[in-house]
Design a protein around this motif. Sequence first.
Motif, short mmCIF file in Angstrom:
data_model
loop_
_atom_site.label_atom_id
_atom_site.label_comp_id
_atom_site.label_asym_id
_atom_site.label_seq_id
_atom_site.Cartn_x
_atom_site.Cartn_y
_atom_site.Cartn_z
N TYR A 256 -82.98 3.38 -46.68
CA TYR A 256 -83.15 2.42 -47.04
C TYR A 256 -82.37 2.03 -48.07
O TYR A 256 -81.91 2.61 -48.93
CB TYR A 256 -84.67 2.64 -48.18
CG TYR A 256 -85.39 1.91 -48.77
CD1 TYR A 256 -86.23 0.22 -48.07
CD2 TYR A 256 -85.15 2.05 -50.46
CE1 TYR A 256 -86.33 -0.15 -48.81
CE2 TYR A 256 -85.87 1.22 -50.69
CZ TYR A 256 -86.52 -0.46 -50.82
OH TYR A 256 -87.23 -1.14 -50.68
N ASN A 257 -81.62 0.90 -48.42
CA ASN A 257 -81.13 0.48 -49.56
C ASN A 257 -81.88 0.12 -50.50
O ASN A 257 -82.48 -1.01 -50.90
CB ASN A 257 -80.19 -0.17 -48.55
CG ASN A 257 -78.65 -0.81 -49.90
OD1 ASN A 257 -78.63 -0.58 -51.01
ND2 ASN A 257 -77.77 0.18 -49.36
N ASP A 261 -77.72 1.21 -53.80
CA ASP A 261 -77.80 2.34 -53.57
C ASP A 261 -78.51 2.55 -52.15
O ASP A 261 -79.67 2.51 -52.21
CB ASP A 261 -78.58 3.44 -55.00
CG ASP A 261 -77.42 2.98 -55.62
OD1 ASP A 261 -76.49 3.34 -55.36
OD2 ASP A 261 -77.63 2.81 -56.57
N TRP A 262 -77.79 4.54 -51.38
CA TRP A 262 -78.88 4.63 -50.67
C TRP A 262 -79.51 5.74 -50.45
O TRP A 262 -79.47 6.27 -51.03
CB TRP A 262 -77.70 4.68 -48.97
CG TRP A 262 -77.02 3.58 -48.44
CD1 TRP A 262 -75.55 3.18 -48.63
CD2 TRP A 262 -77.26 3.10 -47.59
NE1 TRP A 262 -76.07 2.18 -47.85
CE2 TRP A 262 -76.67 2.04 -47.32
CE3 TRP A 262 -78.80 2.47 -47.04
CZ2 TRP A 262 -76.82 1.14 -45.99
CZ3 TRP A 262 -79.82 2.05 -45.56
CH2 TRP A 262 -78.49 1.30 -45.24
N GLN A 303 -71.30 -5.17 -48.51
CA GLN A 303 -72.16 -4.63 -48.43
C GLN A 303 -73.41 -4.60 -47.38
O GLN A 303 -73.89 -6.15 -47.40
CB GLN A 303 -73.50 -4.24 -50.54
CG GLN A 303 -71.80 -3.94 -51.48
CD GLN A 303 -72.33 -3.71 -52.47
OE1 GLN A 303 -73.55 -4.95 -53.24
NE2 GLN A 303 -72.26 -2.71 -53.61
N SER A 305 -76.86 -3.57 -45.64
CA SER A 305 -78.48 -2.80 -45.98
C SER A 305 -79.20 -3.74 -44.61
O SER A 305 -78.93 -3.87 -43.77
CB SER A 305 -78.74 -3.69 -47.16
OG SER A 305 -79.19 -5.01 -46.98
#
Length: 333
Positions: A256-257, A261-262, A303, A305
């Motif tokens: 999950y992002n 941030d992961w 990025q 997600s």
Amino acid sequence: MRSKIIFFSLLVVFLVSCQRDPLKKKATIVFYNLENLFDTIDDPAIDDEEFLPEADKHWNTERYEKKLQDIAQVIAAINTEELPELIGVCEIENQAVLHDLVEEEPLADGNYQIVHIDSPDKRGIDVGLLYRKGEFKVLEEEAILVDPGFETRDILHVFGKLGKDKVHVFVNHWPSRWGGLEKSQPNRIVAAQTLKNKVDEILKDNAKAKIIIIGDMNDEPDNKSLAEVLDAQTPDSKADLYNLMIPLDEQNLGSYNYRGDWNMIDNIVVSASVLHGEGFVANNQLGQVFHQPWMEYHNKSAQMSPNRTYGGPNYYGGISDHFPVFLQLNWNK
């Protein structure tokens, strides 16, 4: 001559019985947060107004059917050789949406059965377990109430036979981080303690019991609920329970992002017998996060997600805001 006929007849019976009851060599266990899989029908018993055609989200049959088709494609892609034997899910409205899901191709080929018990969550979002008939047999099922004073999802406990192995499967969706991590943490600690009490009870009765815990815990492996209360440790340690997502979490990977941030909030925890026992054991002692480019969203900064279905009232047309996690088991006996 007569003895040859008898021998041949016995051989035929033996071969037919082997075909009817082959020894299962591999098994795939999946957990997937389906990001609000609601139907389009108003249920007065729950707060589902957000996912009705006339609401701001404009949730409708076309969008619902697309989401079902997309989820089915994801699940089928996790193991291209064979559909998963067990699939734990969360953020589902009711049993009806699971029936609709398992009828989608290519899941329809898996002859999936459903374990679902309505939970006290006021939004109506529940957990459930899908299993392939013939590969898994349910012996017992129960919904474990987390906290009588807090309307949250039950923990679904299913005890059954996976091939020739008896396993306990727990499907979880612990309370959210709404209000902040620290403020909401006590709720997840209660959920972890509730689960821990049941696990301890099982292991006290049978120290070699096979336990598989899957779910969206809304906490990461090093948070108090998982690391201290449930006491799920690294696969290379000596413990009663092991969190198989720790190795990936230590690489800053996640399911999950959140704002770039992961987070590894979808976890797979197993008992020692799943790592070191006989029968079905974990392959490489590691859980996996599954994603493919067609499941991803890339922003202007490149990025990546999960490609989610909604962002607030905005329809993005994605599959889920989580990636599924999974575990491969191999027969070791």
